[in-house]
Design an enzyme around this catalytic site. Structure first.
Site, PDB file in Angstrom:
ATOM      1  N   ILE A   9      -7.786  54.120 -54.931  1.00 19.97           N
ATOM      2  CA  ILE A   9      -7.738  52.548 -55.537  1.00 19.97           C
ATOM      3  C   ILE A   9      -9.031  53.583 -56.878  1.00 19.97           C
ATOM      4  O   ILE A   9      -8.923  52.994 -57.961  1.00 19.97           O
ATOM      5  CB  ILE A   9      -8.895  51.367 -55.008  1.00 19.97           C
ATOM      6  CG1 ILE A   9      -9.136  50.658 -56.758  1.00 19.97           C
ATOM      7  CG2 ILE A   9     -10.523  51.516 -54.790  1.00 19.97           C
ATOM      8  CD1 ILE A   9      -8.676  49.114 -56.311  1.00 19.97           C
ATOM      9  N   ASP A  56     -11.093  54.645 -43.844  1.00 19.26           N
ATOM     10  CA  ASP A  56     -10.326  56.536 -44.012  1.00 19.26           C
ATOM     11  C   ASP A  56      -9.706  56.286 -43.510  1.00 19.26           C
ATOM     12  O   ASP A  56      -9.182  56.029 -42.723  1.00 19.26           O
ATOM     13  CB  ASP A  56     -11.574  57.120 -43.344  1.00 19.26           C
ATOM     14  CG  ASP A  56     -11.605  58.536 -43.603  1.00 19.26           C
ATOM     15  OD1 ASP A  56     -10.713  59.349 -44.676  1.00 19.26           O
ATOM     16  OD2 ASP A  56     -12.289  59.505 -44.381  1.00 19.26           O
ATOM     17  N   LEU A  78      -2.249  55.499 -52.346  1.00 20.94           N
ATOM     18  CA  LEU A  78      -2.205  56.581 -53.310  1.00 20.94           C
ATOM     19  C   LEU A  78      -3.227  57.507 -53.064  1.00 20.94           C
ATOM     20  O   LEU A  78      -3.382  58.169 -54.041  1.00 20.94           O
ATOM     21  CB  LEU A  78      -2.914  55.983 -54.506  1.00 20.94           C
ATOM     22  CG  LEU A  78      -1.887  54.792 -55.189  1.00 20.94           C
ATOM     23  CD1 LEU A  78      -2.245  54.345 -56.730  1.00 20.94           C
ATOM     24  CD2 LEU A  78      -0.665  55.144 -55.264  1.00 20.94           C
ATOM     25  N   SER A 123       4.943  63.799 -54.053  1.00 20.12           N
ATOM     26  CA  SER A 123       4.801  64.913 -55.087  1.00 20.12           C
ATOM     27  C   SER A 123       6.122  65.505 -55.487  1.00 20.12           C
ATOM     28  O   SER A 123       6.756  65.401 -54.663  1.00 20.12           O
ATOM     29  CB  SER A 123       3.930  65.090 -54.809  1.00 20.12           C
ATOM     30  OG  SER A 123       3.546  66.528 -55.391  1.00 20.12           O
ATOM     31  N   GLU A 125       5.566  68.644 -56.110  1.00 24.09           N
ATOM     32  CA  GLU A 125       5.254  69.420 -55.373  1.00 24.09           C
ATOM     33  C   GLU A 125       5.708  69.844 -53.914  1.00 24.09           C
ATOM     34  O   GLU A 125       6.577  71.183 -53.335  1.00 24.09           O
ATOM     35  CB  GLU A 125       3.968  69.316 -55.150  1.00 24.09           C
ATOM     36  CG  GLU A 125       3.621  70.655 -54.329  1.00 24.09           C
ATOM     37  CD  GLU A 125       3.179  71.587 -55.469  1.00 24.09           C
ATOM     38  OE1 GLU A 125       2.461  71.263 -56.137  1.00 24.09           O
ATOM     39  OE2 GLU A 125       3.157  72.890 -55.181  1.00 24.09           O
ATOM     40  N   TYR A 149       0.034  71.377 -49.199  1.00 19.62           N
ATOM     41  CA  TYR A 149      -0.036  70.197 -49.882  1.00 19.62           C
ATOM     42  C   TYR A 149       1.451  69.252 -50.259  1.00 19.62           C
ATOM     43  O   TYR A 149       1.402  68.741 -49.045  1.00 19.62           O
ATOM     44  CB  TYR A 149      -0.501  70.007 -51.208  1.00 19.62           C
ATOM     45  CG  TYR A 149      -0.447  68.595 -52.108  1.00 19.62           C
ATOM     46  CD1 TYR A 149      -1.333  67.706 -52.242  1.00 19.62           C
ATOM     47  CD2 TYR A 149       0.685  68.118 -53.090  1.00 19.62           C
ATOM     48  CE1 TYR A 149      -1.380  66.763 -52.812  1.00 19.62           C
ATOM     49  CE2 TYR A 149       1.010  67.654 -53.738  1.00 19.62           C
ATOM     50  CZ  TYR A 149      -0.150  66.390 -53.361  1.00 19.62           C
ATOM     51  OH  TYR A 149      -0.527  65.751 -54.386  1.00 19.62           O
TER      52      TYR A 149
HETATM   53  O1  G4F Z   1      -3.139  70.495 -62.269  1.00 21.25           O
HETATM   54  P1  G4F Z   1      -3.204  72.016 -61.409  1.00 21.25           P
HETATM   55  O2  G4F Z   1      -3.848  71.452 -60.280  1.00 21.25           O
HETATM   56  O3  G4F Z   1      -1.923  70.414 -61.003  1.00 21.25           O
HETATM   57  P2  G4F Z   1      -0.613  70.714 -59.097  1.00 21.25           P
HETATM   58  O4  G4F Z   1      -1.101  71.637 -58.551  1.00 21.25           O
HETATM   59  O5  G4F Z   1       0.400  71.393 -60.285  1.00 21.25           O
HETATM   60  O6  G4F Z   1      -0.506  69.159 -58.814  1.00 21.25           O
HETATM   61  C1  G4F Z   1      -1.121  68.375 -59.498  1.00 21.25           C
HETATM   62  O7  G4F Z   1       0.664  68.117 -59.870  1.00 21.25           O
HETATM   63  C2  G4F Z   1       1.588  67.675 -58.585  1.00 21.25           C
HETATM   64  C3  G4F Z   1       2.876  66.980 -58.890  1.00 21.25           C
HETATM   65  O8  G4F Z   1       3.417  67.981 -58.919  1.00 21.25           O
HETATM   66  C4  G4F Z   1       0.809  66.849 -58.045  1.00 21.25           C
HETATM   67  F1  G4F Z   1       1.073  66.091 -56.500  1.00 21.25           F
HETATM   68  C5  G4F Z   1      -1.038  66.914 -57.520  1.00 21.25           C
HETATM   69  O9  G4F Z   1      -2.007  65.935 -56.924  1.00 21.25           O
HETATM   70  C6  G4F Z   1      -1.618  67.436 -58.750  1.00 21.25           C
HETATM   71  O10 G4F Z   1      -1.791  65.987 -59.120  1.00 21.25           O
HETATM   72  O11 G4F Z   1      -1.789  72.538 -61.833  1.00 21.25           O
HETATM   73  C7  G4F Z   1      -1.417  72.939 -62.931  1.00 21.25           C
HETATM   74  C8  G4F Z   1      -1.136  74.249 -62.830  1.00 21.25           C
HETATM   75  C9  G4F Z   1      -0.560  74.952 -61.413  1.00 21.25           C
HETATM   76  O12 G4F Z   1       0.470  75.579 -61.458  1.00 21.25           O
HETATM   77  C10 G4F Z   1      -1.854  76.283 -61.027  1.00 21.25           C
HETATM   78  O13 G4F Z   1      -1.801  77.398 -60.645  1.00 21.25           O
HETATM   79  O14 G4F Z   1      -1.697  75.386 -63.043  1.00 21.25           O
HETATM   80  C11 G4F Z   1      -1.859  76.201 -62.943  1.00 21.25           C
HETATM   81  N1  G4F Z   1      -3.631  76.369 -63.678  1.00 21.25           N
HETATM   82  C12 G4F Z   1      -4.084  77.816 -63.244  1.00 21.25           C
HETATM   83  N2  G4F Z   1      -5.704  77.904 -63.669  1.00 21.25           N
HETATM   84  C13 G4F Z   1      -4.428  76.203 -62.791  1.00 21.25           C
HETATM   85  C14 G4F Z   1      -5.540  76.810 -62.986  1.00 21.25           C
HETATM   86  N3  G4F Z   1      -5.077  74.580 -62.086  1.00 21.25           N
HETATM   87  C15 G4F Z   1      -5.956  74.199 -61.562  1.00 21.25           C
HETATM   88  N4  G4F Z   1      -6.348  72.830 -61.216  1.00 21.25           N
HETATM   89  N5  G4F Z   1      -7.197  74.836 -62.295  1.00 21.25           N
HETATM   90  C16 G4F Z   1      -6.974  76.009 -63.234  1.00 21.25           C
HETATM   91  O15 G4F Z   1      -7.710  76.860 -63.496  1.00 21.25           O
END
Ligand code: G4F
Length: 320
Positions: A9, A56, A78, A123, A125, A149
């Protein structure tokens, strides 16, 4: 009055979902984990009239006690280890929290309150690099996850489908594509880019260090996506629904848009560090939410640029 119980939440989606359910007259309960930094734990839900309980997902007895006290009509799961890159560092914890724990939740619903409707935060993912020939992912697209994940989420997704079919539970999966907002954690890429760009603009940072900027994501607004969660549980039949915008941008595009908005040139500030890359990357996400549009009447209200604008304004205000 309906009663809802929400794990996670205090997160981005949990807080927006609580606001939505309260506006509809629900009594809202939520499960929070003990956190060493007590000050920041409830910041997203402090303004809300919700009841929180400690629990938890890795302590099934704690969840069971809360569930049996609250006896909810709707149960939204969630809570998760939500960071894909971190899941490579803590794969077993991720499997237990995002996968196995869902088995305990479904058993609990089945044993104590089989009429309670169950929502699982699945997701995009889970698709990994699988995509239909027309360039979209939809409910029928094969799922081949490329991260601990995604593998854990797919495990939970299949458990939900199994409990629906085997025991007749109203158990549903929302297959949500990336969704963001001013409440997004700043270690996710949209918030990281926007926060750092605003800091650079105000002389508070010198550079933005990222991993792979060629991957592409389908980004929507969390506020729109929690409306889909509620619609999924209030449809007359439980099922699995893709929730997405159908539009895709690369991380590189996002940098150009954000820095351009702030009258800066992204190429002067964006640097690369392999520590932010992943051992296996999901290259492109673009969701086809036709089933949710047709079956639930769900449509997103925010455009991508409206969302980015809201997030930039949030950081401008906060940093001032
Ligand atoms: O913002 P991200 O970390 O999101 P990601 O991995 O897509 O996962 C999110 O979306 C999913 C739904 O598809 C959810 F299930 C999950 O819980 C989460 O909310 O990364 C997005 C993209 C990736 O390709 C990553 O490699 O951004 C790229 N990226 C590049 N530089 C980065 C970075 N991601 C993060 N977090 N930090 C970086 O510096």
């Amino acid at each position: 009055m309906k009663t809802a119980l929400i794990t996670g939440i205090s997160g981005q989606d949990g807080s927006y979902l609580s606001e939505l359910l309260l506006s509809k007259g629900y009594e809202v309960h939520g499960i929070v984990r003990r956190h060493s930094v007590a000050e920041s734990q409830a910041s997203r839900i402090e303004h809300l009239d919700v009841t929180t309980h400690y629990g938890d997902l890795l302590d099934p007895g704690s969840i069971e006690r809360v569930f049996c006290d609250v006896m909810p009509d709707e149960f939204y799961n969630l809570a998760a280890m939500s960071h894909v890159r971190v899941s490579f560092d803590v794969p077993e914890f991720t499997m237990k929290t995002n996968g196995l724990a869902v088995f305990h939740l479904l058993e609990m619903v089945r044993n104590y309150r089989p009429l309670c409707k169950f929502y699982q935060a699945s997701s995009s993912e889970m698709f990994g690099n699988s995509i239909d020939v027309d360039g979209y992912q939809r409910e029928s697209t094969p799922m081949h996850p490329v991260s601990p994940y995604g593998i854990a989420k797919l495990h939970a997704y299949n458990l939900v489908r199994h409990y629906r079919k085997a025991y007749g539970l109203f158990a549903a999966n929302g297959i949500l594509f990336n969704h963001e907002s001013p409440r997004r954690g700043s270690n996710f890429v949209t918030q990281k880019i926007i926060k750092t760009a605003v800091q650079i603009k105000h002389g508070l940072a010198d550079e933005l260090v990222l991993g792979n900027i060629d991957s592409q994501r389908d980004w929507g607004h969390s506020k729109d996506y929690v409306r889909a969660m509620h619609a999924i549980l209030n449809h007359n039949k439980s099922g699995d629904f893709v929730v997405a915008t159908g539009r895709t941008q690369s991380i590189r595009d996002l940098c150009s848009i954000v820095f351009g908005y702030l009258n800066m040139d992204a190429s002067e500030y964006v640097k690369h560090d392999p520590k932010y890359t992943r051992p296996e990357e999901l290259d492109i996400l673009r969701g086809d939410a036709s089933k949710a549009h047709k079956t639930l009447g769900w449509e997103p209200e925010y455009s991508f640029l409206e969302m980015v604008d809201e997030m930039i304004k949030h950081w401008e205000k906060k940093l001032k």
